[in-house]
Design a protein around this motif. Sequence first.
Motif, PDB file in Angstrom:
ATOM      1  N   ASP A 116       0.823  -1.215   0.000  1.00  0.00           N
ATOM      2  CA  ASP A 116       0.000   0.000   0.000  1.00  0.00           C
ATOM      3  C   ASP A 116       0.857   1.265   0.000  1.00  0.00           C
ATOM      4  O   ASP A 116       0.540   2.243  -0.670  1.00  0.00           O
ATOM      5  N   ILE A 119       2.105   1.738  -3.429  1.00  0.00           N
ATOM      6  CA  ILE A 119       1.056   2.202  -4.341  1.00  0.00           C
ATOM      7  C   ILE A 119       0.798   3.695  -4.139  1.00  0.00           C
ATOM      8  O   ILE A 119       0.672   4.454  -5.103  1.00  0.00           O
ATOM      9  N   ASP A 120       0.776   4.127  -2.887  1.00  0.00           N
ATOM     10  CA  ASP A 120       0.586   5.558  -2.611  1.00  0.00           C
ATOM     11  C   ASP A 120       1.671   6.395  -3.282  1.00  0.00           C
ATOM     12  O   ASP A 120       1.402   7.447  -3.861  1.00  0.00           O
ATOM     13  N   LYS A 123       1.195   6.357  -7.029  1.00  0.00           N
ATOM     14  CA  LYS A 123       0.049   7.213  -7.366  1.00  0.00           C
ATOM     15  C   LYS A 123       0.484   8.658  -7.507  1.00  0.00           C
ATOM     16  O   LYS A 123       0.147   9.350  -8.461  1.00  0.00           O
ATOM     17  N   ASN A 127       0.264  10.871 -10.815  1.00  0.00           N
ATOM     18  CA  ASN A 127      -0.504  12.116 -10.830  1.00  0.00           C
ATOM     19  C   ASN A 127       0.333  13.300 -11.298  1.00  0.00           C
ATOM     20  O   ASN A 127      -0.173  14.237 -11.909  1.00  0.00           O
ATOM     21  N   THR A 133       1.786   4.754 -17.369  1.00  0.00           N
ATOM     22  CA  THR A 133       1.388   3.358 -17.517  1.00  0.00           C
ATOM     23  C   THR A 133       1.650   2.906 -18.949  1.00  0.00           C
ATOM     24  O   THR A 133       1.382   3.647 -19.897  1.00  0.00           O
ATOM     25  N   ASN A 190      -3.702  -6.102  -6.076  1.00  0.00           N
ATOM     26  CA  ASN A 190      -4.491  -5.129  -6.832  1.00  0.00           C
ATOM     27  C   ASN A 190      -3.848  -3.759  -6.741  1.00  0.00           C
ATOM     28  O   ASN A 190      -3.262  -3.397  -5.715  1.00  0.00           O
ATOM     29  N   SER A 191      -3.973  -3.039  -7.827  1.00  0.00           N
ATOM     30  CA  SER A 191      -3.512  -1.652  -7.801  1.00  0.00           C
ATOM     31  C   SER A 191      -4.449  -0.856  -8.698  1.00  0.00           C
ATOM     32  O   SER A 191      -5.210  -1.448  -9.479  1.00  0.00           O
ATOM     33  N   PRO A 192      -4.403   0.476  -8.621  1.00  0.00           N
ATOM     34  CA  PRO A 192      -5.266   1.294  -9.478  1.00  0.00           C
ATOM     35  C   PRO A 192      -4.994   1.062 -10.960  1.00  0.00           C
ATOM     36  O   PRO A 192      -5.815   1.397 -11.807  1.00  0.00           O
ATOM     37  N   TRP A 193      -3.848   0.467 -11.274  1.00  0.00           N
ATOM     38  CA  TRP A 193      -3.476   0.306 -12.691  1.00  0.00           C
ATOM     39  C   TRP A 193      -3.679  -1.120 -13.179  1.00  0.00           C
ATOM     40  O   TRP A 193      -3.566  -1.393 -14.352  1.00  0.00           O
TER      41      TRP A 193
END
Length: 464
Positions: A116, A119-120, A123, A127, A133, A190-193
């Motif tokens: 996590d 991932i932060d 991210k 951003n 990606t 899992n990740s946002p991507w």
Amino acid sequence: MKISDTLTNQKKELEYSDKVRIYLCGVTVYDQSHIGHARTIIVFDTLRRFLEGNNIPVELIQNFTDVDDKIINRAKEQGESANGLSRKYIQTYFEDSDRLNIKRATNYPKATEHIDDMIDLIKNLVNNEIAYTSKNGVYFRVSKFSDYGKLSKKKTEDLESGARIEVDEAKESPLDFALWKFSEEPPNWNSPWGKGRPGWHIECSAMSIKYLGKNFEIHGGGRDLIFPHHENEIAQSESFTCEQFAKIWMHAGMITINGEKMSKSVGNIKSINHVLESWGPNVARLFCISGHYSKPIDYTEDLLKENLIKLRQIETCYYELRLAEEQEQSEDISLLLVESREKFDAALNDDFNTPLGLSVFFNMIKTINSFAADEKITKQMAKQALPVLEYMLEVLGIKVQTVSDEEVKSIFDLINKRETLRAEKQFEEADKIRDQIAGLGISLIDHKNRTLWMKKEPIKAENQ
RNA sequence: GGUGACGUGGCAGAGCGGUUAUGCGUGAGCCUGCAAAGCUUAUCUAAAGGGGUUCGACUCCCCUCGUCACCUCCA
């Protein structure tokens, strides 16, 4: 204290407020660790001991890379889960580490337990368009970090023309490196991507920032991590925090064999376990700090043997002091002690010069041993000298074998018996008792008026 | 090819512009019933090679040679 900083290529004063925070890049746990790994760990453990020995608090964070292609591949080969494999070698690591008398770090964060946090961080980079990606994963856009190459002194143009970088058409530039790798197979998260696992470098950025803050005193590791690992860490971390990352980059030299780097691919490995079995922890530690930490050390039996002899001198010195008796003659050793302590500290304070520090240490030992041989060590002197010796032993992480009170008593009785026999010139009988004492792991040294006994560390290689 | 580092007596290994590093090894001697350890003393009077700066360089600068590391996973 001054330490050579890889980034600025200069000796830098180690500045800190409440404590010295050190992040040490640990191992990828897919196999047994070798003496090269041990060297780096021992260097930083000794540094930590030195600071703490001088009442400077240290927070030491050392990571385990427990998710990585090597682990996954090895696990597959062995029909085991990646997690099971890495756990096994983490356990092995701690066994080695404990036997080497390494003080436990403040924390040993694992990559898989900080997904996590990674991932932060990713991210944030995405951003800010520092990361992007592609079809294979999320990549760091090296062109967005103008200081790229500042640690390893590489120019991006040179790297591009190097042509040894993996070809991946999905990447914008060959220099871009993975923050997140897509994968449908476990271990994945899992990740946002999309499902996948982290790239290698991101864990150290995420975990060092988490545990030690955006900028901390020392970031360490082996020299071979300078590029690309630490270079990439700087790029990620500084892009994320917009602040200077580690204040000092400290890198330990390689252990070589015949001048060649010890590594799995060359196949010239000496495992920590192997070295411990043959030479024991004290010799291993002395060996690993016998050269300046920044330079390579060549692994040879001769060098280990030399350090074994030195260990024996340390043991003799320790027991001479421990078992000092009243003597008619004595020497004033206060000056020797004060100077030794000062010079020892000065050597280590100047870029952690352990070989110089050791020369001071052994000079002191030699002098004390020579007084002992002349029956000039009094209880009073021993009382003065022991704290200095013990301080140095503690810093060096050398543990002399000790004996319990009961053992002392039985040893004492046996020695007295032998003395009586010797006085009666019954040497055969006396020698038998000496053998009996040796069976307890105790060696005897006959001085003129007394017999010194000592418990030496049993070293296998000594009898071969 | 690029980048960085290094080259010290038989071996290991520091510092330093002008003074013995230190340790190990080796020789001899001392001590010891023997052994071990220890001691004394000696040995090697080292600086990859070639230039230069300097009153003086192992120490600073340049060149040559050699070694290694990194440029791909790596402690």
